[in-house]
Design an enzyme around this catalytic site. Structure first.
Site, PDB file in Angstrom:
ATOM      1  N   ASP A 387       0.831  -1.209   0.000  1.00 19.72           N
ATOM      2  CA  ASP A 387       0.000   0.000   0.000  1.00 19.72           C
ATOM      3  C   ASP A 387       0.863   1.256   0.000  1.00 19.72           C
ATOM      4  OD1 ASP A 387      -2.332   1.452   0.029  1.00 19.72           O
ATOM      5  OD2 ASP A 387      -2.582   1.359   2.195  1.00 19.72           O
ATOM      6  N   HIS A 404       3.290   3.412  -8.906  1.00 22.98           N
ATOM      7  CA  HIS A 404       3.240   1.979  -9.188  1.00 22.98           C
ATOM      8  C   HIS A 404       4.463   1.540  -9.988  1.00 22.98           C
ATOM      9  CE1 HIS A 404      -0.796   1.748  -7.581  1.00 22.98           C
ATOM     10  NE2 HIS A 404      -1.145   2.779  -8.332  1.00 22.98           N
ATOM     11  N   LEU A 496      11.650 -20.290  -3.435  1.00 26.78           N
ATOM     12  CA  LEU A 496      10.540 -19.443  -3.025  1.00 26.78           C
ATOM     13  C   LEU A 496       9.348 -19.605  -3.967  1.00 26.78           C
ATOM     14  CD1 LEU A 496       9.427 -16.939  -1.365  1.00 26.78           C
ATOM     15  CD2 LEU A 496      10.450 -15.527  -3.179  1.00 26.78           C
TER      16      LEU A 496
END
Length: 618
Positions: A387, A404, A496
């Site tokens: 956020d 972004h 991962l």
């Protein structure tokens, strides 16, 4: 779509002339080897064709419904799968030697793909197919490894384990065929909102094969059915092992045949698809239903020989299918690949191709190393709400969408930091179902940024398995395709697991899961009176995703915003004031350090903490 092809000695139904041209196809191109191929390569493709036809006439018949230019490539793929399965299934060879032979064959394939040729004819055809059609064969690693492991025998405790086995062994090969259609300019676009239909279709195909080959498998000491399916029919397992037809076996076969029939009947799966690929899938379903009719009619002979549909039944399915496919392909312009450059194997397979060593993540610019966290205090799954991108940009007098773009660097940092500290699962909330309410320019920037990053593949040569969670309905199709390609390209990576949530909503996920569970109950796959949390979890989009241990949100907001409500029910919450673009791997390490100091109770009385679980290693 067989996991385990029939042995070469099994009787073949070749009485329907599969190579006979229909009136609509006479005069059209036949699947001869291109003129640039040498005689050895042409012979290799002919061998692949014979191998495919011998091992599975049904698959061969389906390949005949494809454009002529794609058929040699499909024969190469299926012949490869058949050879590997034969090596794993040799009854007169001990399991360890069988597994070693599979390993040796796949190891030789890695070498052959590197040098662009092979002394083995089937591998030679596959190398040529991969180079000519620019196929990335890395997704087949898991399927080949599973074939190797199957040489030691296999047992399934429940349907979930059985489906996982089927998916690992079959889906990668089918996906290569989908990529072939895509390279030819006719994408086999599956409605991703019907993903459950696709998965059940594969399950039904595999169950049909298991029932068909019951006699062959039992003779080899195999019973490829989950214990969960056998338990409701006491005595059936023992009777099957002894080769004895009993009321319990008859009831079991009737139940499984009905289940397979429901699973392969998925008309919605091909809606909106090009008529060529749709005909292939619809015909596959028709052939499997005909095969299930033969299973039902076999009775006790099911345990002595594989049942086969009659010639008339097969012709009733295949003849109109050939006419439909010939018409569809006659109206479709196809992209035909040019000659493969000499000495080149799989062209442009990407950094994660077979034989390429995965690199470690780059170190932090300041040389800072991650803290040492005791294994029992380390989270398995960290989920992050990224956020503050827009507010970060506004505070600097920039358009919101610029935040972004800059936030991409923080994503890199989190992945690098997760790899360095040994985190197993990292899930990032990139775009929610509620984010469609934002300005069009901001939405476009977010989605374009994701698409560009997927094309660039910054994590492709790291040990990162990439996955996507969300709805496909509103997303651009090229973005959906790119997300799926990256999933397949990295599915063999074991480090991962990075899940990106794009057009994701937690309530939407739960609603769709409930719908899938209701459908499963309707089809008799689950008992609605005995449903538990495990049943619900198995129908989630990613049933193998572990619960979230730590949910971290940046941007000075303290709410979970409809993010992973099922998985985060017992998550530790961690909120930080910095905006996402200002975060780097040190912030992830700090979040994990904070988690390691908390006591996880899950309703129990906490044990006393006797030591500091963290020691910094600067």
């Amino acid at each position: 779509m067989r996991t385990k092809p029939r042995p070469a000695s099994a009787p073949l139904d070749t009485s329907v002339p599969l190579d006979t041209a229909t009136p609509a196809s006479r005069g059209r191109a036949t699947p001869r080897a291109p003129k640039d191929q040498d005689p050895t390569l042409r012979a290799a493709y002919r061998l692949c064709r014979r191998t495919t036809r011998q091992h599975d006439p049904a698959i061969y018949a389906l390949i005949k419904l494809m454009p002529a230019t794609l058929r040699p490539a499909c024969w190469a793929l299926w012949a490869t799968a058949s050879v590997l399965d034969d090596l794993a299934d040799q009854p007169d060879v001990e399991p360890a030697r069988r597994a070693a032979r599979v390993e040796a064959w796949t190891g030789a394939l890695k070498h052959d793909l590197t040098v662009g040729t092979s002394a083995d004819p089937i591998r030679y055809a596959l190398v040529d197919t991969a180079g000519r059609w620019r196929l990335d064969l890395t997704s087949l690693r898991g399927a080949m490894a599973r074939t190797r492991d199957d040489a030691h025998g296999v047992r399934f405790p429940d349907w979930a384990a059985w489906r996982a086995w089927c998916g690992e062994g079959v889906v990668p090969w089918v996906d290569q065929v989908r990529h072939l259609f895509e390279r030819a300019g006719v994408p086999m676009t599956l409605r991703l909102d019907r993903q459950a239909d696709y998965e059940r279709f594969v399950d039904g195909a595999q169950l049909t094969d298991v029932l068909t080959d019951l006699s062959t498998d039992l003779a080899g000491g195999l019973l490829l059915l989950p214990r969960e399916a056998l338990e409701p029919f006491p005595g059936a397992e023992a009777d099957l092992v002894r080769g004895r037809w009993s009321p319990a076996v008859a009831a079991l076969v009737a139940e499984l045949t009905a289940l397979a029939r429901r699973q392969v009947t998925r008309p919605a799966m091909t809606r909106g698809m090009h008529p060529g690929p749709a005909t292939v899938l619809d015909t596959a379903a028709d052939l499997m239903r005909a095969q299930l009719d033969a299973v039902e009619a076999a009775g006790p002979t099911l345990l002595t020989r594989p049942p086969r549909p009659s010639v008339v039944t097969r012709a009733r399915v295949l003849v109109p299918a050939r006419l439909r496919s010939a018409l569809a392909w006659s109206l479709t312009p196809l992209t035909v690949p040019g000659p493969r450059p000499p000495g080149v194997g799989a062209s442009d397979p990407g950094p994660a191709a077979e034989g390429t060593r995965l690199r470690p993540p780059p170190p932090h610019p300041d040389g800072i190393r991650p803290p040492r966290i005791a294994a029992d205090q380390m989270p398995c799954h960290v989920a992050v709400i990224m956020d503050g991108n827009g507010r970060w940009a506004e505070r600097r007098g920039l358009p919101r969408h610029e935040g972004h773009r800059v936030g991409t660097a923080a994503v890199y940092e989190m992945v690098y930091g997760a790899l360095e500290i040994g985190l197993r699962h990292l899930t990032l909330y990139m775009f929610s179902t509620e984010n469609w309410k934002r300005d069009t320019e901001e939405i476009t920037t977010i989605l374009d940024t994701v698409r560009r990053e997927l094309d660039a593949g910054p994590f492709r040569d790291l040990n990162v398995r990439q996955r996507w969670s969300g709805r496909p309905d509103k997303l651009p199709q090229d973005l959906v395709d790119a997300l799926r390609r990256e999933e397949h390209r990295t599915r063999g990576h074991t480090g991962l697991t990075l899940t990106t949530c794009i057009d994701y909503g937690g309530r939407d996920e739960i609603t769709r899961t409930a719908a899938a569970l209701a459908q499963a109950a309707r089809e008799g796959e689950v008992d609605p009176h005995l449903l538990g949390e495990d049943d619900f979890a198995r129908h989630l989009p990613h049933p193998d995703m572990p619960d979230v241990d730590l949910l971290w949100r940046t941007g000075n907001e303290q709410r979970t915003s409809n993010f992973l409500p099922w998985h985060a029910a017992y998550a530790e919450l961690y909120f930080t004031p910095d905006y996402w673009p200002d975060s780097d791997r040190r912030d992830l390490w700090q979040a994990i350090t904070e988690y390691s100091r908390r006591q996880r109770r899950h309703g129990a009385v906490p044990a006393p903490l006797t030591r500091d679980p963290v020691s910094d290693n600067a």
